[in-house]
Motif scaffolding. Sequence first.
Motif, short mmCIF file in Angstrom:
data_model
loop_
_atom_site.label_atom_id
_atom_site.label_comp_id
_atom_site.label_asym_id
_atom_site.label_seq_id
_atom_site.Cartn_x
_atom_site.Cartn_y
_atom_site.Cartn_z
N VAL A 294 0.85 -1.19 0.00
CA VAL A 294 0.00 0.00 0.00
C VAL A 294 0.88 1.24 0.00
N VAL A 295 0.65 2.14 -1.00
CA VAL A 295 1.38 3.40 -1.11
C VAL A 295 0.39 4.53 -0.81
N LEU A 296 0.68 5.34 0.21
CA LEU A 296 -0.18 6.47 0.58
C LEU A 296 0.60 7.74 0.32
N ALA A 297 0.03 8.65 -0.49
CA ALA A 297 0.73 9.88 -0.90
C ALA A 297 0.04 11.11 -0.33
N ASP A 298 0.80 11.96 0.38
CA ASP A 298 0.27 13.20 0.92
C ASP A 298 0.32 14.29 -0.16
N ASN A 299 -0.51 15.32 -0.01
CA ASN A 299 -0.43 16.55 -0.81
C ASN A 299 -0.71 16.39 -2.30
N VAL A 300 -1.54 15.44 -2.66
CA VAL A 300 -1.76 15.21 -4.09
C VAL A 300 -2.56 16.35 -4.75
N ILE A 301 -3.15 17.24 -3.90
CA ILE A 301 -3.86 18.43 -4.41
C ILE A 301 -3.06 19.69 -4.08
N CYS A 302 -2.59 19.79 -2.83
CA CYS A 302 -1.86 20.99 -2.41
C CYS A 302 -0.63 20.64 -1.58
N PRO A 303 0.59 20.88 -2.07
CA PRO A 303 0.98 21.61 -3.29
C PRO A 303 0.61 20.91 -4.60
N GLY A 304 0.32 19.60 -4.57
CA GLY A 304 -0.07 18.90 -5.80
C GLY A 304 1.06 18.07 -6.39
N THR A 305 0.64 16.91 -6.92
CA THR A 305 1.60 16.00 -7.58
C THR A 305 0.93 15.48 -8.85
N PRO A 306 0.68 16.37 -9.83
CA PRO A 306 -0.11 15.98 -11.01
C PRO A 306 0.46 14.83 -11.83
N ASP A 307 1.79 14.84 -12.03
CA ASP A 307 2.39 13.77 -12.84
C ASP A 307 2.27 12.41 -12.14
N TYR A 308 2.45 12.42 -10.80
CA TYR A 308 2.32 11.18 -10.02
C TYR A 308 0.90 10.65 -10.11
N LEU A 309 -0.09 11.55 -9.89
CA LEU A 309 -1.50 11.15 -9.92
C LEU A 309 -1.86 10.54 -11.28
N GLU A 310 -1.44 11.23 -12.35
CA GLU A 310 -1.75 10.77 -13.70
C GLU A 310 -1.21 9.35 -13.92
N TYR A 311 0.04 9.15 -13.46
CA TYR A 311 0.68 7.83 -13.65
C TYR A 311 -0.03 6.75 -12.84
N ILE A 312 -0.19 7.01 -11.55
CA ILE A 312 -0.66 5.96 -10.64
C ILE A 312 -2.13 5.61 -10.91
N ARG A 313 -2.93 6.61 -11.33
CA ARG A 313 -4.37 6.37 -11.58
C ARG A 313 -4.59 5.65 -12.91
N ASN A 314 -3.60 5.72 -13.83
CA ASN A 314 -3.75 5.09 -15.15
C ASN A 314 -2.94 3.80 -15.28
N SER A 315 -2.14 3.52 -14.27
CA SER A 315 -1.30 2.31 -14.36
C SER A 315 -2.12 1.06 -14.00
N PRO A 316 -2.04 0.00 -14.82
CA PRO A 316 -2.74 -1.26 -14.50
C PRO A 316 -2.10 -1.96 -13.30
N SER A 317 -0.95 -1.47 -12.86
CA SER A 317 -0.26 -2.11 -11.72
C SER A 317 -0.76 -1.63 -10.37
N TYR A 318 -1.66 -0.63 -10.37
CA TYR A 318 -2.15 -0.08 -9.10
C TYR A 318 -3.66 0.06 -9.10
N GLU A 319 -4.25 -0.11 -7.91
CA GLU A 319 -5.67 0.22 -7.67
C GLU A 319 -5.65 1.43 -6.75
N SER A 320 -6.16 2.58 -7.21
CA SER A 320 -6.04 3.82 -6.42
C SER A 320 -7.37 4.37 -5.94
N ASN A 321 -7.33 5.00 -4.76
CA ASN A 321 -8.49 5.71 -4.21
C ASN A 321 -8.03 7.03 -3.63
#
Length: 214
Positions: free
Chosen positions: A165-192
């Motif tokens: 389980v990978v938990l990422a802080d601040n995905v909105i503020c300051p924001g991590t857009p490239d990380y979110l795009e990758y992890i939400r579209n990767s078949p290797s992860y189930e994200s919430n």
Amino acid sequence: TRSTRPQRMLKAVQKNATRGDPLSVISAIDRFCRHSEWAMNVGDEKGTILDSVVSEVNPAMALELGTYCGYSTVRIARLLPPGARLVTLEFNGDYAAIARQVIEWAGLEDMVQLVEGASGDWIPRMKEHFGVKTFDFIFLDHWKDRYLPDIKLLEECGLLRKGTVVLADNVICPGTPDYLEYIRNSPSYESNYFRSHLEYTKAEDGLEKSVYVG
Ligand SMILES: O=C(CSCCNC(=O)c1cc(-c2ccc(F)cc2)cc(O)c1O)c1ccc(O)c(O)c1
Ligand SMILES: [Mg+2]
């Protein structure tokens, strides 16, 4: 010369928290940040979400990238089962020095290995240097532009297993857009996405929880 904010935060812990009592350390820091000086701890609101994910995973081997003053280190370590270990990485030596003392005040130094240095240098050395096989839980809270390269590095180094389980802080503020795009579209992860607020403020922020499916 004038003290730093982390030094003043440590003073507040030593003044208001009880040695060996992690919860008193957590509330002393939250009181300091709410009533004296804002600081970039995950905070009490997102901290409750962090607690629930850590408790659900019950990790034997956990990794935190971005220690800062040790607030989330204490939140995680206090929930670990006996014999479990938390490796936490901090690039900034001044932050690391404060975090070491905060972790000791909480009485959790035996479960925590605090390492000073860059995540890009240390991730490839986790196995041989710390005897880590794979991590059960990972908390990302360091430089926001390092989340994506570091999750890819963790994959490449074979440090993830089915169910990590990978938990990422601040995905909105300051924001991590490239990380979110990758992890939400990767078949290797189930994200919430867990919607919350930037620590001690009304601004929107949140935590992204991703389960590695291999
Ligand atoms: O600061 C760093 C990088 S590690 C901290 C990453 N964390 C953040 O940046 C972070 C930031 C914010 C946040 C800040 C200002 C806002 F207006 C809104 C949000 C919130 C968080 O929860 C965070 O985790 C560092 C390292 C080595 C050095 O030598 C050095 O001088 C500095
Ligand atoms: Mg953060």
